[in-house]
Design a protein around this motif. Sequence first.
Motif, PDB file in Angstrom:
ATOM      1  N   ARG A 125       0.816  -1.210   0.000  1.00 44.22           N
ATOM      2  CA  ARG A 125       0.000   0.000   0.000  1.00 44.22           C
ATOM      3  C   ARG A 125       0.857   1.271   0.000  1.00 44.22           C
ATOM      4  NH1 ARG A 125      -5.660   0.204  -0.495  1.00 44.22           N
ATOM      5  NH2 ARG A 125      -6.541   1.997   0.570  1.00 44.22           N
ATOM      6  N   ILE A 126       1.867   1.323   0.852  1.00 41.65           N
ATOM      7  CA  ILE A 126       2.583   2.590   1.048  1.00 41.65           C
ATOM      8  C   ILE A 126       4.078   2.507   0.777  1.00 41.65           C
ATOM      9  CG2 ILE A 126       0.870   3.396   2.703  1.00 41.65           C
ATOM     10  CD1 ILE A 126       2.845   2.759   4.949  1.00 41.65           C
ATOM     11  N   GLY A 127       4.576   1.317   0.450  1.00 39.01           N
ATOM     12  CA  GLY A 127       6.006   1.180   0.174  1.00 39.01           C
ATOM     13  C   GLY A 127       6.795   0.749   1.394  1.00 39.01           C
ATOM     14  N   LEU A 128       7.975   0.185   1.138  1.00 42.51           N
ATOM     15  CA  LEU A 128       8.785  -0.402   2.200  1.00 42.51           C
ATOM     16  C   LEU A 128       9.290   0.640   3.198  1.00 42.51           C
ATOM     17  CD1 LEU A 128      10.195  -2.853   3.401  1.00 42.51           C
ATOM     18  CD2 LEU A 128      12.069  -2.499   1.774  1.00 42.51           C
ATOM     19  N   THR A 129       9.733   1.796   2.713  1.00 40.11           N
ATOM     20  CA  THR A 129      10.337   2.789   3.605  1.00 40.11           C
ATOM     21  C   THR A 129       9.371   3.255   4.682  1.00 40.11           C
ATOM     22  OG1 THR A 129      11.816   3.569   1.854  1.00 40.11           O
ATOM     23  CG2 THR A 129      11.436   5.056   3.707  1.00 40.11           C
ATOM     24  N   GLN A 130       8.164   3.643   4.291  1.00 37.45           N
ATOM     25  CA  GLN A 130       7.189   4.102   5.275  1.00 37.45           C
ATOM     26  C   GLN A 130       6.684   2.947   6.146  1.00 37.45           C
ATOM     27  OE1 GLN A 130       6.727   7.037   6.037  1.00 37.45           O
ATOM     28  NE2 GLN A 130       6.986   8.376   4.269  1.00 37.45           N
ATOM     29  N   ALA A 131       6.548   1.757   5.564  1.00 36.40           N
ATOM     30  CA  ALA A 131       6.104   0.605   6.350  1.00 36.40           C
ATOM     31  C   ALA A 131       7.105   0.277   7.446  1.00 36.40           C
ATOM     32  CB  ALA A 131       5.902  -0.601   5.433  1.00 36.40           C
ATOM     33  N   LEU A 186       8.184  -0.508  12.835  1.00 34.54           N
ATOM     34  CA  LEU A 186       9.315  -0.659  13.751  1.00 34.54           C
ATOM     35  C   LEU A 186       9.327   0.384  14.859  1.00 34.54           C
ATOM     36  CD1 LEU A 186      12.075  -1.559  11.151  1.00 34.54           C
ATOM     37  CD2 LEU A 186      10.681  -3.102  12.554  1.00 34.54           C
ATOM     38  N   LEU A 187       8.579   1.459  14.695  1.00 36.32           N
ATOM     39  CA  LEU A 187       8.450   2.453  15.764  1.00 36.32           C
ATOM     40  C   LEU A 187       7.105   2.381  16.471  1.00 36.32           C
ATOM     41  CD1 LEU A 187      10.036   5.642  14.101  1.00 36.32           C
ATOM     42  CD2 LEU A 187      11.156   3.850  15.448  1.00 36.32           C
ATOM     43  N   GLY A 188       6.204   1.551  15.970  1.00 36.72           N
ATOM     44  CA  GLY A 188       4.865   1.516  16.544  1.00 36.72           C
ATOM     45  C   GLY A 188       4.172   2.848  16.430  1.00 36.72           C
ATOM     46  N   GLU A 189       4.401   3.548  15.315  1.00 39.24           N
ATOM     47  CA  GLU A 189       3.870   4.906  15.133  1.00 39.24           C
ATOM     48  C   GLU A 189       2.345   4.952  15.179  1.00 39.24           C
ATOM     49  OE1 GLU A 189       5.555   7.531  15.299  1.00 39.24           O
ATOM     50  OE2 GLU A 189       7.021   7.823  13.709  1.00 39.24           O
ATOM     51  N   LEU A 240      -0.045   9.466   3.283  1.00 39.10           N
ATOM     52  CA  LEU A 240       0.713   8.239   3.036  1.00 39.10           C
ATOM     53  C   LEU A 240       0.095   7.373   1.936  1.00 39.10           C
ATOM     54  CD1 LEU A 240       1.508   7.195   6.724  1.00 39.10           C
ATOM     55  CD2 LEU A 240       3.177   7.856   4.986  1.00 39.10           C
ATOM     56  N   GLY A 241      -1.158   7.630   1.608  1.00 42.48           N
ATOM     57  CA  GLY A 241      -1.832   6.821   0.599  1.00 42.48           C
ATOM     58  C   GLY A 241      -2.604   5.648   1.166  1.00 42.48           C
ATOM     59  N   ILE A 242      -2.733   5.596   2.491  1.00 39.94           N
ATOM     60  CA  ILE A 242      -3.557   4.549   3.104  1.00 39.94           C
ATOM     61  C   ILE A 242      -5.026   4.837   2.832  1.00 39.94           C
ATOM     62  CG2 ILE A 242      -4.246   3.493   5.299  1.00 39.94           C
ATOM     63  CD1 ILE A 242      -1.383   4.342   6.287  1.00 39.94           C
ATOM     64  N   ALA A 243      -5.407   6.092   2.975  1.00 42.09           N
ATOM     65  CA  ALA A 243      -6.779   6.522   2.696  1.00 42.09           C
ATOM     66  C   ALA A 243      -6.776   7.518   1.542  1.00 42.09           C
ATOM     67  CB  ALA A 243      -7.400   7.154   3.937  1.00 42.09           C
ATOM     68  N   HIS A 244      -7.952   7.681   0.922  1.00 38.74           N
ATOM     69  CA  HIS A 244      -8.066   8.534  -0.262  1.00 38.74           C
ATOM     70  C   HIS A 244      -8.838   9.822  -0.005  1.00 38.74           C
ATOM     71  CE1 HIS A 244      -7.755   4.278  -1.654  1.00 38.74           C
ATOM     72  NE2 HIS A 244      -6.817   4.815  -2.407  1.00 38.74           N
TER      73      HIS A 244
END
Length: 273
Positions: free
Chosen positions: A165-171, A176-179, A189-193
């Motif tokens: 959905r959003i690419g490896l970098t943002q994932a 890994l930070l539990g953001e 981020l492109g999760i929602a439109h």
Amino acid sequence: MTYQTLLVEQHDIALYVTLNRPHCRNAMSLTMVEELAQIFHELEHNQNIRALVLKGSEGHFCAGGDIKDMANARGRALQTQSSPEQEENTNPFFELNRAFGRMITQTDHLPQVVVTVLEGAVLGGGFGLACVSDVAIACASAQFGLPETGLGVIPAQIAPFVVKRIGLTQARRIALLGERFDGTEAVKLGIAHYLCNNTQQLDEQLTRVLSKIKRCAPGANRVTKSLLHQVGSAEMEALLDQAAQQFAEAVQSSEGSEGTMAFVQKRVPEWAQ
């Protein structure tokens, strides 16, 4: 049918499925996973339903997996360890996690247009469902995140869909930070439109989205969705050959004929009425 964890209604071309465990912010139990999987199985060959709307009850979409189910699985795992006759592949944690993975894969590949309405908690499994929807409508105040690593576990079945959905970098950052972040960031981020400020705006935007889905030919939408899913996994020339064949079939189909005639006659095609 009557469901323990869901509310299900059909309106016009859309099936509305509401996650209905408000006492735990609609956390996803194994029963909910199984009920969703049952509905999605029935939808796979349903030509009358053209959109699936996934919502949550009482102000939350889904707060992730049900901790009680994990506790029950832990008890079953201890019993399995104490029973040498049990097969190794019956680990309850594996089965619990994999059941969700099969269901979210079903969601991803449904022929209908899948629309998620995201408010309140959109965490863990709820985050995963958002990432496999075709159209996501988010409330600005919604809270998104992958809290798994903070609990000492991993977003095992969800992570691949988040990367897509959003690419490896943002994932990486989010997992890994539990953001935690809100609907505004989810849209960036492109999760929602679509971004809305309140429940009324969510409902109004959903109405607009469904009207657009109704304007599209149902058969053409199904084939298009299948084609899009193959990008990146199928060899390009073979995929383009397949797409050309599907285009030729679509042009000569009853939908293609009706769409062309409706355009020439300046009227709405039959499927949009």
